[in-house]
Write a protein that holds these residues in place. Structure first.
Motif, short mmCIF file in Angstrom:
data_model
loop_
_atom_site.label_atom_id
_atom_site.label_comp_id
_atom_site.label_asym_id
_atom_site.label_seq_id
_atom_site.Cartn_x
_atom_site.Cartn_y
_atom_site.Cartn_z
N UNK A 108 -12.36 -4.08 4.89
CA UNK A 108 -12.12 -3.15 5.99
C UNK A 108 -12.16 -1.69 5.53
N UNK A 109 -12.41 -1.47 4.23
CA UNK A 109 -12.55 -0.11 3.72
C UNK A 109 -11.36 0.45 2.98
N UNK A 110 -10.31 -0.35 2.76
CA UNK A 110 -9.13 0.11 2.03
C UNK A 110 -9.42 0.12 0.54
N UNK A 111 -9.10 1.22 -0.15
CA UNK A 111 -9.35 1.31 -1.59
C UNK A 111 -8.08 1.65 -2.35
N UNK A 112 -6.90 1.35 -1.80
CA UNK A 112 -5.65 1.65 -2.48
C UNK A 112 -5.42 0.67 -3.63
N UNK A 113 -4.42 0.96 -4.46
CA UNK A 113 -4.19 0.19 -5.68
C UNK A 113 -3.84 -1.26 -5.38
N UNK A 114 -4.32 -2.15 -6.24
CA UNK A 114 -3.99 -3.57 -6.21
C UNK A 114 -4.35 -4.25 -4.91
N UNK A 115 -5.33 -3.72 -4.20
CA UNK A 115 -5.68 -4.32 -2.92
C UNK A 115 -6.93 -5.18 -3.01
N UNK A 279 3.97 -15.81 -5.16
CA UNK A 279 4.84 -15.25 -4.15
C UNK A 279 6.26 -15.78 -4.25
N UNK A 280 6.40 -17.06 -4.60
CA UNK A 280 7.74 -17.64 -4.75
C UNK A 280 8.47 -17.02 -5.92
N UNK A 281 7.75 -16.75 -7.01
CA UNK A 281 8.38 -16.09 -8.15
C UNK A 281 8.81 -14.67 -7.78
N UNK A 282 7.97 -13.95 -7.04
CA UNK A 282 8.34 -12.59 -6.63
C UNK A 282 9.50 -12.63 -5.64
N UNK A 337 9.96 -0.76 -3.19
CA UNK A 337 10.21 -0.77 -4.63
C UNK A 337 9.46 -1.90 -5.35
N UNK A 338 9.40 -3.07 -4.75
CA UNK A 338 8.85 -4.24 -5.45
C UNK A 338 7.47 -4.60 -4.92
N UNK A 339 6.55 -5.02 -5.80
CA UNK A 339 5.18 -5.32 -5.38
C UNK A 339 5.09 -6.61 -4.60
N UNK A 340 4.22 -6.61 -3.58
CA UNK A 340 4.03 -7.79 -2.74
C UNK A 340 2.57 -8.24 -2.67
N UNK A 341 1.65 -7.39 -3.15
CA UNK A 341 0.25 -7.79 -3.16
C UNK A 341 -0.02 -8.70 -4.36
N UNK A 342 -0.92 -9.70 -4.22
CA UNK A 342 -1.13 -10.67 -5.30
C UNK A 342 -1.45 -10.06 -6.66
N UNK A 343 -2.40 -9.11 -6.72
CA UNK A 343 -2.76 -8.53 -8.00
C UNK A 343 -1.59 -7.80 -8.63
N UNK A 344 -0.82 -7.07 -7.82
CA UNK A 344 0.33 -6.34 -8.34
C UNK A 344 1.42 -7.30 -8.81
N UNK A 345 1.63 -8.38 -8.09
CA UNK A 345 2.63 -9.37 -8.51
C UNK A 345 2.23 -10.02 -9.82
N UNK A 346 0.95 -10.38 -9.94
CA UNK A 346 0.46 -11.00 -11.17
C UNK A 346 0.67 -10.08 -12.36
N UNK A 347 0.40 -8.80 -12.17
CA UNK A 347 0.57 -7.83 -13.25
C UNK A 347 2.05 -7.63 -13.59
N UNK A 348 2.88 -7.46 -12.58
CA UNK A 348 4.30 -7.20 -12.81
C UNK A 348 5.00 -8.39 -13.46
#
Length: 404
Positions: A108-115, A279-282, A337-348
């Motif tokens: 959809x054109x979003x280029x923000x981090x970890x998206x 997601x369950x771990x986060x 405060x806490x990441x909810x996107x998959x890539x960000x969760x995997x990294x964190x």
């Protein structure tokens, strides 16, 4: 509030279902050692003398699945050469791969981090934390895990002779009117044993070597504690020879003992792109951060995802009436405060590290060195975010006061 009892179970490493979880996670670990970007979703069945592995694996290296299966069987106390191993795996669907690799937001054109990366599946995952124990888990589950750990150790170390690796435990705890655990009411242990093992001797050994030391840190075993060891009688035939095992059939054991919500998705055999696991771990980390930050004494977190979409479609925190602030405010602060996107969760959470087979038995939470248990990186930030939202919404203080 009247007295109540809560019960939870755990299973030993050689239990047929848990054996399948261990095999699936051993396969995942071995693949991730070679290719940290691999996509893995394997299912395992153990029945009789057969181990059947199926699912989807996409990797740049040739997986040695049969070798992984044999290693897991050995870890679980079985002789791997007594089993026939069947493997039917294929690559991940290109449609699923496309949605996960390029999220709906990017399209959809979003280029923000970890998206970039979308969720690997749809569904709701839950996290839970309570101050009831230092493990931040319900006491019946903590005790059931400890009983099974000690039972496995007694077999491996020879402290109790004549027992095998299939077994399970169930613990019932009595709570007083204020919700404080006051007594271990019942402990049930079933463990496979040799045909010539004296059952009375086995019961005495299990009580003295396993049950009593497993419970003593929290609540003592007393004359009123009802202890049942192998209540069905003989348990000579066990493991896959007695019962067919499958991955994902011990979800309560893996999480919160059935004493908190569960979305229904299994963990074992799934790489971190699958939000069932990630997601369950986060969600656990978020719930534990809220409690460790002193913002509640009990907390349940729900996160819902749509396959191929990076941002969750729903996110909610429920402090079950114990929160210092309204749940909507804690939800807003935690989202910041806490990441909810998959890539960000995997990294964190450092989820590309191959350590999953170590989590396959005795639950996935309250484990040393797991990033989803380490709240110190987030507690201060969360408190600051909560203060910010509280200043913006001062009327919530009146609501919180009236609730108390």
């Amino acid at each position: 509030m009247s007295k109540r009892q809560l019960t939870a179970e755990s299973v030993c490493i050689g239990h047929p279902d848990k054996l399948c979880d261990l095999i699936a996670d051993q396969i995942l670990d071995d693949i991730l050692w070679e290719d940290k970007s691999a996509r893995v979703a394997v299912e395992v069945m153990a029945t009789g003398r057969r181990i059947i592995v199926t699912g989807e694996v996409t990797t740049n290296h040739r997986p040695r699945i049969r070798e992984s299966v044999r290693n897991a069987l050995t870890r679980a106390g079985y002789s791997p050469w007594r089993f026939l191993i069947y493997v039917w795996v294929r690559k991940q669907s290109p449609d699923i791969n496309a949605g996960v690799s390029t999220s709906l937001e990017v399209r959809a054109g979003d280029e923000t981090a970890h998206v970039l990366q979308g969720a690997g599946d749809q569904g709701t995952v839950y996290g839970y934390t309570t101050t009831e124990t230092r493990e931040r888990l319900p006491l019946p589950l903590v005790l059931a895990h400890r009983v099974c750990e000690r039972l496995d150790a007694a077999r491996a170390e020879g402290t109790i002779t004549g027992i095998k690796s299939d077994g399970k435990a169930q613990v019932s705890v009595t709570y007083d009117e204020t919700g404080i655990p006051v007594a271990v009411d019942t402990v049930v242990v079933s463990v496979q044993h040799d045909a010539d093992k004296d059952l009375d001797e086995l019961a005495r050994q299990v009580k003295s070597v396993v049950i009593t030391p497993a419970c003593v840190e929290h609540l003592p075993i007393t004359e009123r504690t009802n202890i049942l060891v192998n209540p069905s009688g003989r348990f000579v035939v066990g493991g896959p020879k007695a019962d067919t095992g499958l991955t994902g059939r011990k979800l309560a054991v893996d999480t919160y003992g059935g004493l908190a919500a569960h979305g229904g998705g299994a963990f074992s055999g799934k790489d971190p792109s699958k939000v069932d696991r990630t997601g369950a771990y986060m969600a656990r980390l978020i719930a534990k951060t809220i409690v460790d930050a002193g913002l509640a004494t009990e907390c349940q977190v729900a996160i819902s995802y749509a396959i191929g979409k990076a941002d969750p479609v729903a996110f909610h925190i429920d402090t079950l009436g114990t929160g210092e602030h309204p749940d909507w405010l804690l939800t807003a602060a935690a989202r910041e405060v806490l990441p909810l996107r998959p890539a960000a969760m995997i990294e964190a959470l450092k989820l590309r590290l191959p350590r999953y087979s170590e989590l396959a038995t005795y639950g996935h939470f309250a484990r040393a060195l797991c990033p989803w248990e380490a709240t110190f990186n987030y507690t201060h930030q969360l408190r600051q975010a909560v203060k910010h939202y509280a200043r913006q919404n001062p009327t919530h203080q009146q609501t919180a006061t009236s609730r108390v």
